[in-house]
Design a protein around this motif. Structure first.
Motif, PDB file in Angstrom:
ATOM      1  N   LEU A 166      87.516  22.336 132.176  1.00 56.35           N
ATOM      2  CA  LEU A 166      88.760  22.856 131.601  1.00 56.35           C
ATOM      3  C   LEU A 166      88.597  23.757 130.629  1.00 56.35           C
ATOM      4  CD1 LEU A 166      90.454  19.385 131.443  1.00 56.35           C
ATOM      5  CD2 LEU A 166      91.109  21.025 133.136  1.00 56.35           C
ATOM      6  N   ASN A 167      89.374  25.070 130.766  1.00 54.57           N
ATOM      7  CA  ASN A 167      89.165  26.002 129.425  1.00 54.57           C
ATOM      8  C   ASN A 167      90.195  25.822 128.397  1.00 54.57           C
ATOM      9  OD1 ASN A 167      91.459  27.291 130.199  1.00 54.57           O
ATOM     10  ND2 ASN A 167      90.284  28.769 131.550  1.00 54.57           N
ATOM     11  N   LEU A 168      90.177  26.291 127.460  1.00 53.70           N
ATOM     12  CA  LEU A 168      91.145  26.252 126.594  1.00 53.70           C
ATOM     13  C   LEU A 168      92.695  26.269 126.709  1.00 53.70           C
ATOM     14  CD1 LEU A 168      91.490  25.192 123.397  1.00 53.70           C
ATOM     15  CD2 LEU A 168      91.249  27.679 122.789  1.00 53.70           C
ATOM     16  N   ALA A 169      92.943  27.208 127.631  1.00 53.64           N
ATOM     17  CA  ALA A 169      94.345  27.535 128.001  1.00 53.64           C
ATOM     18  C   ALA A 169      94.867  26.399 128.902  1.00 53.64           C
ATOM     19  CB  ALA A 169      94.281  28.774 128.889  1.00 53.64           C
ATOM     20  N   HIS A 170      93.872  25.964 129.776  1.00 58.30           N
ATOM     21  CA  HIS A 170      93.968  24.558 130.570  1.00 58.30           C
ATOM     22  C   HIS A 170      94.667  23.334 129.367  1.00 58.30           C
ATOM     23  CE1 HIS A 170      91.284  26.124 133.661  1.00 58.30           C
ATOM     24  NE2 HIS A 170      92.403  26.712 133.875  1.00 58.30           N
ATOM     25  N   LEU A 171      93.989  23.244 128.460  1.00 63.13           N
ATOM     26  CA  LEU A 171      94.112  22.130 127.799  1.00 63.13           C
ATOM     27  C   LEU A 171      95.242  22.364 126.843  1.00 63.13           C
ATOM     28  CD1 LEU A 171      90.251  21.695 126.423  1.00 63.13           C
ATOM     29  CD2 LEU A 171      91.701  20.111 127.856  1.00 63.13           C
ATOM     30  N   ARG A 172      95.526  23.630 126.380  1.00 60.92           N
ATOM     31  CA  ARG A 172      96.828  23.865 125.757  1.00 60.92           C
ATOM     32  C   ARG A 172      97.993  23.696 126.402  1.00 60.92           C
ATOM     33  NH1 ARG A 172      94.764  28.764 121.927  1.00 60.92           N
ATOM     34  NH2 ARG A 172      93.773  27.564 120.172  1.00 60.92           N
ATOM     35  N   ASN A 173      97.966  24.159 127.788  1.00 66.37           N
ATOM     36  CA  ASN A 173      99.270  23.838 128.739  1.00 66.37           C
ATOM     37  C   ASN A 173      99.389  22.430 128.899  1.00 66.37           C
ATOM     38  OD1 ASN A 173      99.611  26.727 128.798  1.00 66.37           O
ATOM     39  ND2 ASN A 173      98.234  27.058 130.610  1.00 66.37           N
ATOM     40  N   MET A 174      98.397  21.504 129.105  1.00 62.95           N
ATOM     41  CA  MET A 174      98.379  20.230 129.182  1.00 62.95           C
ATOM     42  C   MET A 174      99.330  19.462 128.254  1.00 62.95           C
ATOM     43  SD  MET A 174      95.045  19.051 131.206  1.00 62.95           S
ATOM     44  CE  MET A 174      94.552  19.912 132.556  1.00 62.95           C
ATOM     45  N   THR A 175      98.763  20.176 126.826  1.00 68.50           N
ATOM     46  CA  THR A 175      99.307  19.569 125.647  1.00 68.50           C
ATOM     47  C   THR A 175     100.837  19.924 125.547  1.00 68.50           C
ATOM     48  OG1 THR A 175      97.102  19.527 124.341  1.00 68.50           O
ATOM     49  CG2 THR A 175      99.151  19.444 123.270  1.00 68.50           C
ATOM     50  N   ALA A 176     101.182  21.122 125.824  1.00 60.86           N
ATOM     51  CA  ALA A 176     102.611  21.625 125.697  1.00 60.86           C
ATOM     52  C   ALA A 176     103.480  20.762 126.531  1.00 60.86           C
ATOM     53  CB  ALA A 176     102.624  23.086 126.271  1.00 60.86           C
ATOM     54  N   VAL A 177     102.932  20.636 127.898  1.00 67.09           N
ATOM     55  CA  VAL A 177     103.833  19.762 128.933  1.00 67.09           C
ATOM     56  C   VAL A 177     104.057  18.069 128.412  1.00 67.09           C
ATOM     57  CG1 VAL A 177     103.819  18.679 131.147  1.00 67.09           C
ATOM     58  CG2 VAL A 177     103.251  21.038 130.881  1.00 67.09           C
ATOM     59  N   THR A 178     102.642  17.757 127.861  1.00 72.92           N
ATOM     60  CA  THR A 178     103.000  16.317 127.075  1.00 72.92           C
ATOM     61  C   THR A 178     104.005  16.355 125.913  1.00 72.92           C
ATOM     62  OG1 THR A 178     100.624  15.921 127.918  1.00 72.92           O
ATOM     63  CG2 THR A 178     101.615  14.435 126.229  1.00 72.92           C
ATOM     64  N   GLU A 179     103.876  17.325 125.171  1.00 75.54           N
ATOM     65  CA  GLU A 179     104.780  17.167 124.315  1.00 75.54           C
ATOM     66  C   GLU A 179     106.262  17.421 124.761  1.00 75.54           C
ATOM     67  OE1 GLU A 179     101.855  19.504 120.617  1.00 75.54           O
ATOM     68  OE2 GLU A 179     103.091  20.549 121.859  1.00 75.54           O
ATOM     69  N   MET A 180     106.480  17.950 125.920  1.00 73.05           N
ATOM     70  CA  MET A 180     107.876  18.289 126.434  1.00 73.05           C
ATOM     71  C   MET A 180     108.111  16.811 126.956  1.00 73.05           C
ATOM     72  SD  MET A 180     108.333  21.834 127.491  1.00 73.05           S
ATOM     73  CE  MET A 180     106.289  22.193 128.583  1.00 73.05           C
ATOM     74  N   GLY A 181     107.347  15.871 127.195  1.00 73.22           N
ATOM     75  CA  GLY A 181     107.673  14.603 127.827  1.00 73.22           C
ATOM     76  C   GLY A 181     107.103  14.475 129.303  1.00 73.22           C
ATOM     77  N   GLY A 182     106.295  15.428 129.803  1.00 75.59           N
ATOM     78  CA  GLY A 182     105.626  15.320 130.937  1.00 75.59           C
ATOM     79  C   GLY A 182     104.465  14.474 130.893  1.00 75.59           C
ATOM     80  N   ILE A 183     103.941  14.039 132.022  1.00 74.22           N
ATOM     81  CA  ILE A 183     102.848  13.219 132.004  1.00 74.22           C
ATOM     82  C   ILE A 183     101.650  13.906 132.779  1.00 74.22           C
ATOM     83  CG2 ILE A 183     101.804  11.079 133.202  1.00 74.22           C
ATOM     84  CD1 ILE A 183     104.801   9.675 132.912  1.00 74.22           C
ATOM     85  N   VAL A 184     100.562  14.224 132.275  1.00 73.02           N
ATOM     86  CA  VAL A 184      99.599  14.635 133.017  1.00 73.02           C
ATOM     87  C   VAL A 184      98.412  13.762 133.592  1.00 73.02           C
ATOM     88  CG1 VAL A 184      97.499  16.296 132.653  1.00 73.02           C
ATOM     89  CG2 VAL A 184      99.665  16.635 131.220  1.00 73.02           C
ATOM     90  N   PHE A 185      98.613  13.925 134.832  1.00 67.49           N
ATOM     91  CA  PHE A 185      97.793  12.669 135.621  1.00 67.49           C
ATOM     92  C   PHE A 185      96.689  13.335 136.429  1.00 67.49           C
ATOM     93  CE2 PHE A 185      98.447   8.232 137.070  1.00 67.49           C
ATOM     94  CZ  PHE A 185      97.535   8.168 138.115  1.00 67.49           C
ATOM     95  N   PRO A 186      95.637  13.574 136.140  1.00 68.25           N
ATOM     96  CA  PRO A 186      94.525  14.107 136.947  1.00 68.25           C
ATOM     97  C   PRO A 186      94.235  13.022 137.742  1.00 68.25           C
ATOM     98  CG  PRO A 186      93.930  14.689 134.520  1.00 68.25           C
ATOM     99  CD  PRO A 186      95.200  13.769 134.545  1.00 68.25           C
ATOM    100  N   PRO A 187      93.839  13.638 139.276  1.00 73.49           N
ATOM    101  CA  PRO A 187      93.663  12.519 140.072  1.00 73.49           C
ATOM    102  C   PRO A 187      92.073  11.898 139.925  1.00 73.49           C
ATOM    103  CG  PRO A 187      93.888  14.460 141.196  1.00 73.49           C
ATOM    104  CD  PRO A 187      94.110  14.770 139.638  1.00 73.49           C
ATOM    105  N   VAL A 188      91.688  11.369 139.050  1.00 76.74           N
ATOM    106  CA  VAL A 188      90.335  11.021 138.717  1.00 76.74           C
ATOM    107  C   VAL A 188      90.313   9.674 139.145  1.00 76.74           C
ATOM    108  CG1 VAL A 188      88.862  10.454 137.003  1.00 76.74           C
ATOM    109  CG2 VAL A 188      90.289  12.218 136.488  1.00 76.74           C
ATOM    110  N   PRO A 189      89.342   9.371 140.501  1.00 77.75           N
ATOM    111  CA  PRO A 189      89.075   8.229 140.920  1.00 77.75           C
ATOM    112  C   PRO A 189      88.533   7.107 140.068  1.00 77.75           C
ATOM    113  CG  PRO A 189      87.429   9.810 141.858  1.00 77.75           C
ATOM    114  CD  PRO A 189      88.360  10.490 140.827  1.00 77.75           C
ATOM    115  N   GLY A 190      89.001   5.800 140.330  1.00 79.28           N
ATOM    116  CA  GLY A 190      88.358   4.689 139.446  1.00 79.28           C
ATOM    117  C   GLY A 190      87.626   4.076 140.459  1.00 79.28           C
ATOM    118  N   PHE A 191      86.228   3.367 139.988  1.00 74.32           N
ATOM    119  CA  PHE A 191      85.419   2.732 140.674  1.00 74.32           C
ATOM    120  C   PHE A 191      85.235   1.222 140.694  1.00 74.32           C
ATOM    121  CE2 PHE A 191      84.174   7.139 140.407  1.00 74.32           C
ATOM    122  CZ  PHE A 191      84.113   7.586 141.819  1.00 74.32           C
ATOM    123  N   TYR A 192      86.109   0.739 139.608  1.00 78.29           N
ATOM    124  CA  TYR A 192      86.186  -0.734 139.384  1.00 78.29           C
ATOM    125  C   TYR A 192      86.707  -1.504 140.660  1.00 78.29           C
ATOM    126  CZ  TYR A 192      90.771   0.466 137.835  1.00 78.29           C
ATOM    127  OH  TYR A 192      92.010   0.859 137.888  1.00 78.29           O
TER     128      TYR A 192
END
Length: 205
Positions: free
Chosen positions: A135-161
């Motif tokens: 992720l570059n800084l633009a990606h991270l800042r956009n994620m922060t902006a969406v989160t601050e607006m009430g959105g949920i950032v949900f990267p499809p990161v697999p769990g192995f447990y």
């Protein structure tokens, strides 16, 4: 399965954009296709159509057949472009960084980003399954902006447990978690059962 007051269905908007991971949007639609009380509204961007063909060897019509209602991404006058249309939540699966940026800056330049903007302004759940790394800084800042607006950032990161044996099991687990987030817990738990602990969590450290 929860439904709106008066017996109306829970309307879930599903958007598939041009990031890798088209399988998440398709699997979400497959799971919800036969669930009573849920009405799916589908949007696919032009790049999303390309990824469906490249990653899954399926066409647009195959995916559209899984949804209850299909919208053209250019149709800004569609029902889901208005807050008066009572959608329950919206999931962008997968969400490209271009779509993330447009949502973060309120551009509403197509029906996907307009529907997302409406979801946020109406204080409904917006889940963005963002796909990019590193992720570059633009990606991270956009994620922060969406989160601050009430959105949920949900990267499809697999769990192995849960000890997945196949890619399909990994996809199902992530889709189940997303369904849980949008309050379709009864459906989600069939794919991603709740964590029950390791069995020795009460042992002294």
């Amino acid at each position: 399965m929860p439904v709106e007051q008066g017996g109306a269905p829970q309307r879930l908007i599903v958007a598939i954009t041009g990031a890798t991971g088209a399988v998440y949007g398709v699997r979400l639609l497959e799971v919800l296709r036969d669930v009573s009380g849920v009405e799916t509204h589908l949007l696919i961007s032009p790049a999303g159509i390309m990824n469906l063909q490249h990653e899954l060897d399926i066409g647009r019509a195959d995916v559209e057949a899984l949804a209850d209602v299909v919208h053209n991404v250019r149709d800004i006058g569609a029902t889901i472009a208005s807050g008066s249309f009572r959608a329950h939540a919206m999931v962008v699966a997968p969400c490209s960084m271009r779509t993330l940026a447009a949502i973060a800056h309120g551009l509403s330049d197509n029906l996907i980003t307009r529907a997302a903007d409406v979801t946020l302004k109406e204080r409904r759940k917006l889940v963005l399954m963002v796909r990019e790394t590193p992720l570059n800084l633009a990606h991270l800042r956009n994620m922060t902006a969406v989160t601050e607006m009430g959105g949920i950032v949900f990267p499809p990161v697999p769990g192995f447990y849960q000890k997945p044996r196949t890619i399909a099991e990994m996809v199902d687990h992530t889709v189940g978690r997303v369904l849980d987030v949008v309050d379709l817990r009864e459906v989600g738990e069939k794919l991603a059962p709740g964590w029950m602990g390791l069995g020795n969590s009460n042992d002294p450290a």
